[in-house]
Design a protein around this motif. Structure first.
Motif, PDB file in Angstrom:
ATOM      1  N   ALA A 123      23.160 -12.340  -6.616  1.00 24.40           N
ATOM      2  CA  ALA A 123      23.512 -11.977  -5.305  1.00 24.40           C
ATOM      3  C   ALA A 123      23.140 -12.694  -4.258  1.00 24.40           C
ATOM      4  O   ALA A 123      23.764 -12.639  -3.062  1.00 24.40           O
ATOM      5  N   GLY A 124      22.532 -13.760  -4.427  1.00 25.77           N
ATOM      6  CA  GLY A 124      22.316 -14.672  -3.350  1.00 25.77           C
ATOM      7  C   GLY A 124      21.025 -15.725  -3.871  1.00 25.77           C
ATOM      8  O   GLY A 124      20.491 -15.235  -4.745  1.00 25.77           O
ATOM      9  N   ARG A 125      20.782 -16.506  -2.904  1.00 21.24           N
ATOM     10  CA  ARG A 125      19.786 -17.354  -3.021  1.00 21.24           C
ATOM     11  C   ARG A 125      18.358 -17.045  -2.581  1.00 21.24           C
ATOM     12  O   ARG A 125      17.225 -17.166  -3.240  1.00 21.24           O
ATOM     13  N   ARG A 126      18.158 -16.251  -1.290  1.00 21.88           N
ATOM     14  CA  ARG A 126      16.846 -15.930  -0.684  1.00 21.88           C
ATOM     15  C   ARG A 126      16.484 -14.518  -1.131  1.00 21.88           C
ATOM     16  O   ARG A 126      16.787 -13.499  -0.702  1.00 21.88           O
ATOM     17  N   ARG A 127      15.759 -14.670  -2.342  1.00 21.54           N
ATOM     18  CA  ARG A 127      15.404 -13.422  -3.162  1.00 21.54           C
ATOM     19  C   ARG A 127      13.953 -12.885  -2.842  1.00 21.54           C
ATOM     20  O   ARG A 127      13.266 -13.801  -2.227  1.00 21.54           O
ATOM     21  N   GLU A 128      13.803 -11.635  -3.206  1.00 17.47           N
ATOM     22  CA  GLU A 128      12.615 -11.085  -2.610  1.00 17.47           C
ATOM     23  C   GLU A 128      12.096 -10.317  -3.982  1.00 17.47           C
ATOM     24  O   GLU A 128      13.110  -9.639  -4.708  1.00 17.47           O
ATOM     25  N   VAL A 129      10.863 -10.087  -4.155  1.00 14.01           N
ATOM     26  CA  VAL A 129      10.272  -9.302  -5.375  1.00 14.01           C
ATOM     27  C   VAL A 129       9.258  -8.276  -4.548  1.00 14.01           C
ATOM     28  O   VAL A 129       8.550  -8.580  -3.883  1.00 14.01           O
TER      29      VAL A 129
ATOM     30  N   ARG B 185      -6.207 -13.968  -6.671  1.00 13.84           N
ATOM     31  CA  ARG B 185      -5.266 -14.814  -7.015  1.00 13.84           C
ATOM     32  C   ARG B 185      -4.819 -15.984  -5.943  1.00 13.84           C
ATOM     33  O   ARG B 185      -4.678 -17.041  -6.141  1.00 13.84           O
ATOM     34  N   VAL B 186      -4.811 -15.733  -4.676  1.00 15.07           N
ATOM     35  CA  VAL B 186      -4.716 -16.412  -3.655  1.00 15.07           C
ATOM     36  C   VAL B 186      -5.819 -17.638  -3.775  1.00 15.07           C
ATOM     37  O   VAL B 186      -5.645 -18.740  -3.625  1.00 15.07           O
TER      38      VAL B 186
ATOM     39  N   ARG C  63       2.572 -10.309   0.117  1.00 18.53           N
ATOM     40  CA  ARG C  63       2.716  -9.675   1.404  1.00 18.53           C
ATOM     41  C   ARG C  63       2.332  -8.185   1.046  1.00 18.53           C
ATOM     42  O   ARG C  63       3.065  -7.483   0.081  1.00 18.53           O
ATOM     43  N   LEU C  64       1.224  -7.633   1.657  1.00 22.66           N
ATOM     44  CA  LEU C  64       0.744  -6.376   1.201  1.00 22.66           C
ATOM     45  C   LEU C  64       1.270  -5.261   2.231  1.00 22.66           C
ATOM     46  O   LEU C  64       1.374  -5.562   3.729  1.00 22.66           O
ATOM     47  N   HIS C  65       2.007  -3.951   2.035  1.00 24.96           N
ATOM     48  CA  HIS C  65       2.311  -3.211   2.896  1.00 24.96           C
ATOM     49  C   HIS C  65       1.671  -1.870   2.290  1.00 24.96           C
ATOM     50  O   HIS C  65       1.559  -1.616   1.220  1.00 24.96           O
TER      51      HIS C  65
ATOM     52  N   HIS D 296       6.225  -8.863  -2.357  1.00 22.44           N
ATOM     53  CA  HIS D 296       5.584  -7.892  -1.583  1.00 22.44           C
ATOM     54  C   HIS D 296       4.900  -6.894  -2.690  1.00 22.44           C
ATOM     55  O   HIS D 296       5.445  -6.625  -3.660  1.00 22.44           O
ATOM     56  N   VAL D 297       3.810  -6.395  -2.140  1.00 21.95           N
ATOM     57  CA  VAL D 297       3.146  -5.315  -3.081  1.00 21.95           C
ATOM     58  C   VAL D 297       3.006  -3.955  -2.025  1.00 21.95           C
ATOM     59  O   VAL D 297       2.490  -4.134  -0.971  1.00 21.95           O
ATOM     60  N   VAL D 298       3.534  -3.030  -2.616  1.00 25.82           N
ATOM     61  CA  VAL D 298       3.694  -1.805  -1.491  1.00 25.82           C
ATOM     62  C   VAL D 298       2.394  -0.760  -2.033  1.00 25.82           C
ATOM     63  O   VAL D 298       2.465  -0.246  -3.248  1.00 25.82           O
ATOM     64  N   LEU D 299       1.692  -0.678  -1.235  1.00 26.70           N
ATOM     65  CA  LEU D 299       0.218   0.183  -1.700  1.00 26.70           C
ATOM     66  C   LEU D 299       0.687   1.408  -1.182  1.00 26.70           C
ATOM     67  O   LEU D 299       1.208   1.949  -0.099  1.00 26.70           O
ATOM     68  N   PRO D 300      -0.307   2.669  -1.896  1.00 27.93           N
ATOM     69  CA  PRO D 300       0.012   3.831  -1.358  1.00 27.93           C
ATOM     70  C   PRO D 300      -0.975   4.168  -0.367  1.00 27.93           C
ATOM     71  O   PRO D 300      -2.360   4.108  -0.218  1.00 27.93           O
ATOM     72  N   GLY D 301      -0.649   4.681   0.852  1.00 33.70           N
ATOM     73  CA  GLY D 301      -1.352   4.985   1.903  1.00 33.70           C
ATOM     74  C   GLY D 301      -2.279   6.203   1.701  1.00 33.70           C
ATOM     75  O   GLY D 301      -3.509   6.053   2.363  1.00 33.70           O
ATOM     76  N   ASP D 302      -2.093   7.017   0.834  1.00 31.22           N
ATOM     77  CA  ASP D 302      -2.839   8.190   0.585  1.00 31.22           C
ATOM     78  C   ASP D 302      -3.942   7.902  -0.628  1.00 31.22           C
ATOM     79  O   ASP D 302      -4.508   8.896  -0.889  1.00 31.22           O
ATOM     80  N   ARG D 303      -4.100   6.545  -1.203  1.00 29.39           N
ATOM     81  CA  ARG D 303      -4.970   6.265  -2.474  1.00 29.39           C
ATOM     82  C   ARG D 303      -5.551   5.162  -1.736  1.00 29.39           C
ATOM     83  O   ARG D 303      -5.417   4.052  -2.352  1.00 29.39           O
ATOM     84  N   PRO D 304      -6.488   5.153  -1.182  1.00 29.91           N
ATOM     85  CA  PRO D 304      -7.187   4.000  -0.548  1.00 29.91           C
ATOM     86  C   PRO D 304      -8.205   3.176  -1.842  1.00 29.91           C
ATOM     87  O   PRO D 304      -8.012   1.736  -1.703  1.00 29.91           O
ATOM     88  N   GLY D 305      -8.543   3.794  -2.853  1.00 36.24           N
ATOM     89  CA  GLY D 305      -9.201   3.045  -3.816  1.00 36.24           C
ATOM     90  C   GLY D 305      -8.123   2.190  -4.382  1.00 36.24           C
ATOM     91  O   GLY D 305      -8.542   1.244  -5.083  1.00 36.24           O
ATOM     92  N   VAL D 306      -7.078   2.751  -4.771  1.00 35.89           N
ATOM     93  CA  VAL D 306      -5.908   1.787  -5.448  1.00 35.89           C
ATOM     94  C   VAL D 306      -5.561   0.727  -4.469  1.00 35.89           C
ATOM     95  O   VAL D 306      -5.188  -0.413  -5.081  1.00 35.89           O
ATOM     96  N   ALA D 307      -5.198   1.105  -3.134  1.00 34.23           N
ATOM     97  CA  ALA D 307      -5.099  -0.104  -2.128  1.00 34.23           C
ATOM     98  C   ALA D 307      -5.907  -1.061  -2.188  1.00 34.23           C
ATOM     99  O   ALA D 307      -5.830  -2.459  -2.139  1.00 34.23           O
ATOM    100  N   ALA D 308      -7.381  -0.834  -2.389  1.00 37.72           N
ATOM    101  CA  ALA D 308      -8.279  -1.791  -2.243  1.00 37.72           C
ATOM    102  C   ALA D 308      -8.381  -2.477  -3.725  1.00 37.72           C
ATOM    103  O   ALA D 308      -8.694  -3.777  -3.610  1.00 37.72           O
ATOM    104  N   ALA D 309      -7.994  -1.894  -4.637  1.00 36.74           N
ATOM    105  CA  ALA D 309      -8.216  -2.659  -6.092  1.00 36.74           C
ATOM    106  C   ALA D 309      -6.986  -3.765  -6.117  1.00 36.74           C
ATOM    107  O   ALA D 309      -7.167  -4.849  -6.440  1.00 36.74           O
ATOM    108  N   LEU D 310      -5.728  -3.540  -5.643  1.00 36.21           N
ATOM    109  CA  LEU D 310      -4.700  -4.489  -5.442  1.00 36.21           C
ATOM    110  C   LEU D 310      -4.996  -5.468  -4.229  1.00 36.21           C
ATOM    111  O   LEU D 310      -4.668  -6.848  -4.579  1.00 36.21           O
ATOM    112  N   ARG D 311      -5.748  -5.211  -3.213  1.00 37.96           N
ATOM    113  CA  ARG D 311      -5.968  -6.075  -2.286  1.00 37.96           C
ATOM    114  C   ARG D 311      -6.847  -7.064  -2.813  1.00 37.96           C
ATOM    115  O   ARG D 311      -6.617  -8.333  -2.876  1.00 37.96           O
TER     116      ARG D 311
END
Ligand code: SF4
Length: 424
Positions: free
Chosen positions: A83-89, A152-153, A162-164, A131-146
């Motif tokens: 569909a194009g070159r500027r792809r996002e995951v 990795r960085v 990019r975290l959202h 992009h990683v989309v974190l659940p706003g109502d599950r802070p433990g899950v969000a913290a684990a992914l952060r």
């Protein structure tokens, strides 16, 4: 090895607990919050697949999205590539549905498997944006992914993570609502004229899927397509995660290979009770209906059932399917964005109708008509899913509705199913 790991999606002490049962692949050798070093030791270095090779492997193993629709992931990947070159995951870890915890379980026990899957797809698509989309109502899950992304960085991975964070709410995790969130607009579904893989974030080709799907991509690449195909059935290779509602109110996440009999997954007394299969947008299974079925997309569909995101909610002893349907409908009506007619007007009317049925007023015909009226008219599938769940109750529990109309309830009203409660 822990056969069952108890984790806390909300983080911190005191929040509700989740049991994660050891499984054959995704949930093998469970430890809470594993480090990148431990993960690399076990899984090896990250592969660098070609786009063609990855598409072939995914198609060969028939890997499908595990978020509900079951769309072939190879097709999605190929579409994004063409569909194009500027792809996002985009890795969507915000399950939205309060009864679903499978992606939470992965984030808390195998975060790097999920992130590996996304990184592999990004490499194949020739992009560094994930992009990683974190659940706003599950802070433990969000913290684990952060923590996992930060590792990795620090390790030098050359991706731009990019975290959202989503708003709490049932529809906030819906694909288009996530794209809106990424774009800085309200985290709500909107009408889409093209799939995200063609035109998603900023109109770019966007490979968006849930955490479990990306974990399967990593698993497939690690094991090899031929080996992956040896599990499950010939038509449906591999495994999937299920969130099973527990009698105690504590859900359990299990991994089962396709073809596993439901008799092996649910306890004996539960098999003879009504089961809400596929979560709040799912369908009711009659008592005993799962006894002779296996975990299979096509087998379940032939029985009129859909697994959706793998949420399985057996009715607790003493609970009533009509009463429970009224509670879930009221919850879902309260979760809409209130933008489209079927949600603004239809779902409140449906809630009143099902509540009236529960209270013994025979309005089945009106409720059936409402389910048809709201279907196919919203910007997203929220009204359709709600209507489907209500319709399945009408279809299966006619005798119970008669009992309610006669002032009785054969199940009694004992609240025990996890999730929303009615105000009765
Ligand atoms: S159908 Fe309902 S939930 Fe979906 S966008 Fe419209 S108002 Fe929002």
């Amino acid at each position: 090895m822990n056969p069952v790991l108890r984790v806390r999606p909300s983080g911190g002490p005191g929040g509700p607990l989740l049991d994660v049962r050891s499984g054959p692949f995704l949930l093998r050798d469970l430890v809470a919050d594993p480090s990148l070093g431990r993960h690399r030791h076990r899984a090896g270095p990250l592969a660098r697949p070609s786009l063609h090779g990855l598409v072939e492997d995914l198609a060969g193993a028939d890997v499908r999205g595990r978020g509900g629709a079951g769309f072939p992931f190879a097709t999605k990947l190929r579409t994004a590539a063409e569909a194009g070159r500027r792809r996002e995951v985009v890795v969507n870890v915000s399950e939205g549905e309060p009864a679903s915890f499978k992606d939470a379980a992965l984030a808390l026990t195998r975060p790097h498997l999920v992130l590996d899957g996304a990184a592999l797809c990004a490499r194949a698509l020739g992009t560094r944006r994930v992009h990683v989309v974190l659940p706003g109502d599950r802070p433990g899950v969000a913290a684990a992914l952060r923590r996992a992304v930060a590792e990795r960085v620090q390790d030098g991975e050359r991706l731009r993570w990019r975290l959202h964070t989503t708003d709490p709410g049932f529809v906030a995790g819906q694909g288009r609502a996530v794209i809106e969130l990424l774009s800085g607009r309200p985290n709500l579904p909107v009408t889409a004229w093209a799939p995200e893989a063609r035109a998603g974030y900023r109109g770019r080709p966007t490979l968006l899927s849930n955490a479990e799907t990306f974990a399967h991509v990593a698993l497939l690449l690690g094991a090899g397509s031929a080996s992956y195909r040896t599990s499950g059935t010939a038509d449906e290779p591999g495994s999937r995660l299920l969130t099973i509602g527990g009698e105690s109110g504590r859900p359990v996440v299990v991994e089962a290979t396709h073809g596993t009999p439901w008799r092996d997954l649910l306890d004996e007394p539960v098999l003879d009770r009504p089961v809400l299969v596929g979560g709040y947008h799912g369908t009711w299974a009659a008592p005993g209906a799962l006894r002779d079925l296996t975990l299979s997309r096509t087998g379940m569909a032939a029985a009129g059932l859909t697994l959706g995101a793998g949420v399985v909610l057996p009715l607790a002893a003493g609970d009533c399917p009509v009463h429970r349907t009224a509670a879930v409908t009221a919850y879902l009506a309260g979760q809409s964005a209130g933008r489209c007619g079927p949600c603004r007007n239809g779902l409140p009317a449906l809630t009143d109708g099902v509540r009236a049925l529960d209270e013994g007023v025979d309005v089945s015909a009106r409720v059936g008509e409402l389910t048809r009226t709201v279907t196919g008219r919203g910007a997203c599938a929220h009204p359709d899913g709600t209507a489907r769940m209500v319709r399945s109750m009408l279809a299966l529990f006619g005798e119970e509705l008669d009992a309610h109309a006669a002032g009785d309830c054969t199940y009694r009203h004992a609240d025990a199913l996890p999730g929303p409660r009615s105000r009765r």
